[in-house]
Motif scaffolding. Structure first.
Motif, mmCIF file in Angstrom:
data_model
loop_
_atom_site.group_PDB
_atom_site.id
_atom_site.type_symbol
_atom_site.label_atom_id
_atom_site.label_comp_id
_atom_site.label_asym_id
_atom_site.label_seq_id
_atom_site.Cartn_x
_atom_site.Cartn_y
_atom_site.Cartn_z
ATOM 1 N N VAL A 32 12.009 6.673 4.641
ATOM 2 C CA VAL A 32 10.548 6.552 4.727
ATOM 3 C C VAL A 32 9.881 7.285 3.566
ATOM 4 O O VAL A 32 10.068 8.487 3.370
ATOM 5 N N ASP A 33 9.078 6.516 2.820
ATOM 6 C CA ASP A 33 8.337 7.033 1.666
ATOM 7 C C ASP A 33 6.916 7.358 2.136
ATOM 8 O O ASP A 33 6.085 6.462 2.263
ATOM 9 N N LYS A 71 2.272 -0.313 8.263
ATOM 10 C CA LYS A 71 3.605 -0.603 8.819
ATOM 11 C C LYS A 71 4.613 -0.708 7.690
ATOM 12 O O LYS A 71 4.291 -1.228 6.616
ATOM 13 N N PHE A 72 5.807 -0.216 7.932
ATOM 14 C CA PHE A 72 6.899 -0.445 6.989
ATOM 15 C C PHE A 72 7.717 -1.616 7.516
ATOM 16 O O PHE A 72 8.028 -1.655 8.710
ATOM 17 N N LYS A 73 8.058 -2.558 6.627
ATOM 18 C CA LYS A 73 8.943 -3.652 7.053
ATOM 19 C C LYS A 73 10.136 -3.684 6.111
ATOM 20 O O LYS A 73 9.962 -3.700 4.885
ATOM 21 N N TYR A 74 11.325 -3.692 6.707
ATOM 22 C CA TYR A 74 12.541 -3.658 5.905
ATOM 23 C C TYR A 74 12.730 -4.966 5.145
ATOM 24 O O TYR A 74 12.612 -6.046 5.718
ATOM 25 N N SER A 81 12.328 -0.472 2.836
ATOM 26 C CA SER A 81 11.156 -0.992 3.551
ATOM 27 C C SER A 81 9.941 -1.032 2.647
ATOM 28 O O SER A 81 9.722 -0.122 1.851
ATOM 29 N N GLU A 82 9.167 -2.089 2.811
ATOM 30 C CA GLU A 82 7.946 -2.224 2.014
ATOM 31 C C GLU A 82 6.726 -1.882 2.872
ATOM 32 O O GLU A 82 6.745 -2.046 4.083
ATOM 33 N N MET A 83 5.688 -1.436 2.180
ATOM 34 C CA MET A 83 4.471 -0.999 2.876
ATOM 35 C C MET A 83 3.532 -2.167 3.118
ATOM 36 O O MET A 83 3.246 -2.930 2.188
ATOM 37 N N ASN A 89 1.407 -7.241 2.391
ATOM 38 C CA ASN A 89 2.392 -6.470 1.620
ATOM 39 C C ASN A 89 1.702 -5.861 0.393
ATOM 40 O O ASN A 89 1.231 -6.585 -0.477
ATOM 41 N N GLU A 91 3.137 -3.274 -1.475
ATOM 42 C CA GLU A 91 4.128 -2.460 -2.163
ATOM 43 C C GLU A 91 3.820 -2.321 -3.665
ATOM 44 O O GLU A 91 3.953 -1.231 -4.227
#
Ligand code: DC
Length: 234
Positions: A32-33, A71-74, A81-83, A89, A91
């Protein structure tokens, strides 16, 4: 339960996220970033006119805060995971210099930090997590089994960031990047709420003259040692 929490804090552009991603991959942990979360709130603030060259309308951001969904989605192709900000999205959009220029002002707001820290704590409930940021070992997970504090000289960090921005096609001078790195260091470490500081029990990695492989091997050895210790204690 042998999984641990790994907290990685440090100054901007010290390679925290590269190392955190590599560690998470090697250990099969979640990465997690947290910087991405503060960046996404900042992007929201810019796009909604709450922050910009005319100043910061803090109250307007506070009023919108409860409706902002992060939300983060892998992404299996990228391996991390992208933000997503309100379902979109972001990211790429959160990595611009414009966002970097405003993010410190947004991340000093106590209500913003409260919301982020609450979300971050939930992500650690099942352990098996590598989280990077500024206050992970001090505020989010003071009980983390392994805390790493990363640092490098401002010049070296600005050089790395400058290359990244050039690769992304941003037109920028090295001096602007260095100024931004130094300004963020100052604001991040002097703010009242959760300033960037080394946790007493953190292991310091100064990577001014270390390559990525060396730092990763050092961190992985530290993590494996802690995981073994955790197993014995379990
Ligand atoms: O890691 P980064 O450079 O992407 O982080 C962007 C900004 O977010 C950074 O200038 C400080 C802030 N931040 C923070 O205040 N607390 C965190 N845990 C992570 C980032």
């Amino acid at each position: 339960m042998n999984k641990i929490i790994i907290a990685i804090d440090g100054y901007s552009s010290t390679g925290k996220s590269t190392m955190a991603k590599q560690l998470a991959k090697a250990l099969d942990y979640v990465y997690v970033d947290t910087g991405a979360m503060y960046r996404a709130i900042t992007l929201f603030a810019i796009e909604s006119g709450c922050i910009g060259p005319a100043g910061f309308k803090k109250q307007a951001l506070l009023e919108a805060l409860s409706g902002i969904e992060l939300k983060f989605k892998y992404n299996p192709t990228l391996g991390f995971s992208e933000m997503f900000l309100n379902g979109r999205n972001v990211e790429k959009d959160i990595r611009t210099l414009e966002v970097s220029q405003y993010v410190s002002q947004v991340s000093v707001v106590p209500e913003v930090r409260e919301k982020m820290v609450a979300l971050q704590k939930v992500m650690g409930e099942n352990k098996g997590l590598v989280m990077d940021g500024r206050d992970i070992g001090t505020v989010v997970f003071p009980q983390a089994e392994l805390k790493i504090f990363m640092t490098a000289s401002p010049d070296i960090r600005a050089t790395r960031r400058y290359k990244e921005l050039l690769d992304r096609g941003e037109e920028i001078s090295f001096e602007e990047v260095l100024e931004n790195v130094q300004a963020r260091d100052y604001i991040d470490s002097h703010r009242k709420v959760s300033p960037l500081k080394q946790a007493e029990d953190a292991v310091v990695i100064d990577n001014s003259s270390m390559n990525q492989k060396e730092q990763f091997e050092r961190a992985l050895a530290l993590a494996e040692h802690k995981i073994q210790k955790n197993k014995k204690g379990a």
